[in-house]
Design an enzyme around this catalytic site. Structure first.
Site, short mmCIF file in Angstrom:
data_model
loop_
_atom_site.label_atom_id
_atom_site.label_comp_id
_atom_site.label_asym_id
_atom_site.label_seq_id
_atom_site.Cartn_x
_atom_site.Cartn_y
_atom_site.Cartn_z
N ASP A 136 -14.88 -5.91 1.12
CA ASP A 136 -14.56 -7.10 1.93
C ASP A 136 -14.89 -6.90 3.41
OD1 ASP A 136 -12.46 -5.41 2.57
OD2 ASP A 136 -10.87 -6.76 1.90
N ARG A 137 -15.41 -5.72 3.77
CA ARG A 137 -15.83 -5.50 5.16
C ARG A 137 -17.25 -4.97 5.19
NH1 ARG A 137 -13.10 -1.93 8.43
NH2 ARG A 137 -12.43 -0.67 6.69
N ASP B 54 -17.21 -1.41 2.91
CA ASP B 54 -16.02 -0.58 2.78
C ASP B 54 -15.67 -0.43 1.29
OD1 ASP B 54 -14.73 -3.00 2.20
OD2 ASP B 54 -12.89 -2.41 3.25
N ARG C 124 0.83 -1.20 0.00
CA ARG C 124 0.00 0.00 0.00
C ARG C 124 0.86 1.25 0.00
NH1 ARG C 124 -3.98 0.31 4.87
NH2 ARG C 124 -4.71 -1.64 3.97
N ASP D 198 -13.71 -1.59 -0.88
CA ASP D 198 -13.51 -2.71 -1.80
C ASP D 198 -14.38 -3.91 -1.45
OD1 ASP D 198 -11.96 -3.26 0.48
OD2 ASP D 198 -10.60 -4.54 -0.65
N SER E 193 -8.63 -0.20 -0.63
CA SER E 193 -9.61 -0.54 0.41
C SER E 193 -10.35 0.71 0.90
CB SER E 193 -8.92 -1.29 1.55
OG SER E 193 -9.89 -1.78 2.45
N HIS E 194 -10.25 1.01 2.20
CA HIS E 194 -11.00 2.12 2.79
C HIS E 194 -10.14 3.37 2.94
CE1 HIS E 194 -8.74 0.05 5.86
NE2 HIS E 194 -8.68 1.20 6.49
N HIS F 192 -14.38 -7.76 8.76
CA HIS F 192 -13.96 -8.87 7.88
C HIS F 192 -14.61 -10.13 8.45
CE1 HIS F 192 -10.73 -7.15 5.40
NE2 HIS F 192 -10.31 -6.48 6.46
N LYS G 185 -3.56 -6.42 -3.05
CA LYS G 185 -3.80 -7.59 -2.21
C LYS G 185 -3.61 -8.82 -3.09
CE LYS G 185 -7.25 -5.53 0.89
NZ LYS G 185 -8.67 -5.42 1.24
#
Ligand SMILES: [Zn+2]
Length: 465
Positions: free
Chosen positions: A244-245, A240, A18, A242, A106-107, A327, A116
């Site tokens: 995944d949460r 979130d 990242r 992407d 992501s967030h 998650h 990832k």
């Protein structure tokens, strides 16, 4: 392509890669990661990889560089395009690819982006990520005649999500995609999912014009709460950036936190898997572990970190795991990866078939008072030392300490936690007790320990759950 490549020292992290686009993370970096990771895949006997990307403005260019890097090692690359991270995980399974790569920040704020990866069915993290830095640094790349092709898995993914919907009465659901990468899939999913659906911010927009795409921060749930109230919804669901949460709201506008969702899902999953091991991270409320046991399950507390939970789950054959961050992983009917859209389908199905409101499922957990997850900055060098100092003092006192990840201390008043973040220069603290008076005593003990290690008092502001 030849030559060596070095990365900015901050970008190869514990669970992902990242950085700030154009500064610490460039297209050349993405290409080098593609070459290094492709090398690992090829040398492990793999022949193919899937690549997806999120809705950030910088994602298409990073994706193109990644594809180029992977293909240069001889891999066949399937480009699945724009969508949430779990769609990439799904595609990797569905297309039987040997690896998956997701370009996503992501967030994080819009100027960030990241990568990832999954190898086979497992996450790539820790030393495996450091190894990519070594390969790139040495220019030790595999070379071959690879290829790339575009493959659209959106319809198959949505069909697969819908397959496990088991509701029996229609609900009204508000959704907030936060302008993240789930928007298009959310539209297709809700067009076919029974019930009435109110969609917020389903336009994918990498500038995130409405709110930050992180549903575990309560201020980002204001619009969703408003929509639940205005439309009289049974449930509110947020994703979130992407996908995944997950974040969830009951019809009273109260947040149902990630760990509480694990307890609610566990009651369902344990019917199909009696006695199974259900895993939750070290920040999780004791009430969640107790609830798992009450439903006949075997609760297991594990380290925080989505890659670590995913790996532990595969190791012990657990059908469900999750963490406070949202998650949540189903291996019951699903593939064991964290997919917030799938979690939403299961939650709506559960509430629908049980015929009781989500608020009631939430209130089945005993009432406790707790602090939110409290983060405070310490230097990178001190963060692990402080936890070790606290652990040593507590052990000398004969305290009841669980050392699975930092120190989680059980006392007659309740429990408190102090752990070092793997991803930031922060310590994370939390405490939980049956009453405010006992919680204050736990907080005082925690503060005293921090002071003994020369740290200032953290601020425990904000409501817990
Ligand atoms: Zn995410």
């Amino acid at each position: 392509m030849t030559g060596t490549h070095s990365f900015h020292p901050t970008v190869l992290r514990e669970y992902d890669i990242r950085g700030i686009v154009g500064t610490t993370l460039t297209e050349a970096d993405a290409r080098a990661v593609g070459r290094a990771f492709g090398t690992v895949v090829v040398r492990g006997g793999g022949t193919s990889a899937c690549v997806g990307y999120d809705g950030r403005l910088s994602s298409p260019a990073l994706e193109a560089a990644m594809v180029e890097g992977l293909a240069s090692t001889g891999l066949k690359v399937f480009r699945i395009g724009l969508g949430p991270t779990p769609m990439l995980y799904f595609a990797t399974r569905d297309l039987n690819a040997d690896a998956g790569v997701m370009i996503t920040g992501s967030h994080n704020p819009p100027e960030y982006n990241g990568i990832k990866m999954m190898l086979g069915k497992g996450p790539v993290y820790g030393t495996m990520i450091q190894e990519l830095g070594r390969i790139a640094g040495a220019g030790d790349y595999a070379v071959g005649a690879g290829s790339s092709e575009r493959i659209d898995v959106q319809d198959r993914y949505v069909e697969r999500l819908l397959k496990d919907y088991d509701g029996t009465r229609d609900l009204k659901v508000a959704w907030d995609a936060g302008n993240g990468a789930s928007g298009e899939i959310l539209r297709r999913l809700t067009a076919k999912l029974p019930g009435t659906h109110v969609l917020l911010f389903d336009e994918i927009d990498g500038t995130f014009p409405n709110h930050h795409p992180d549903p575990t921060v309560e201020k980002n749930l204001v619009d969703l709460k408003k929509a639940v109230a205005e439309h009289g919804c049974d449930i509110g669901i947020g994703f979130d950036g992407d996908g995944d949460r997950i974040g969830a709201i009951d019809h009273l506008g109260r947040v149902v936190w990630g760990d509480q969702l694990v307890a609610i899902y566990a009651s369902d999953v344990l019917k199909a898997h009696p006695g199974a091991t259900i895993i939750a991270d070290v920040k999780t409320s004791q009430t969640v572990f107790d609830e798992i046991a009450r439903h006949g399950g075997t609760p297991l507390m594990w380290k925080t970190g989505h890659s670590l939970l995913k790996a532990k789950m595969a190791e012990v054959g657990s059908p469900l795991a999750g963490e406070m961050s949202g998650h949540i992983f189903f291996a019951d009917k699903w593939y064991g990866f964290d997919d917030a859209l799938y979690c939403a389908v299961r939650l709506i199905g559960l509430v629908s078939k049980l015929g009781v409101p989500l608020s009631e499922l939430r209130d089945r957990l005993p009432a406790v008072v707790n602090t939110p997850e409290t983060r405070f900055q310490v230097s990178e060098e001190r963060k692990f030392q402080v936890v070790e100092e606290v652990r040593a003092r507590l052990q000398a006192e004969g305290a009841d300490v669980n050392g699975i990840d930092g120190v989680r201390v059980n006392t007659p008043d309740g429990w408190w936690l102090l752990r070092a973040s793997n991803t930031q220069d922060v310590l994370v603290a939390r405490a939980e007790a049956p009453s405010q008076e006992k919680l204050e005593r736990l907080k005082a003990t925690l503060v005293e320990q921090l002071k003994k290690s020369g740290l200032a008092e953290p601020s425990f502001e904000g409501g817990g759950h």
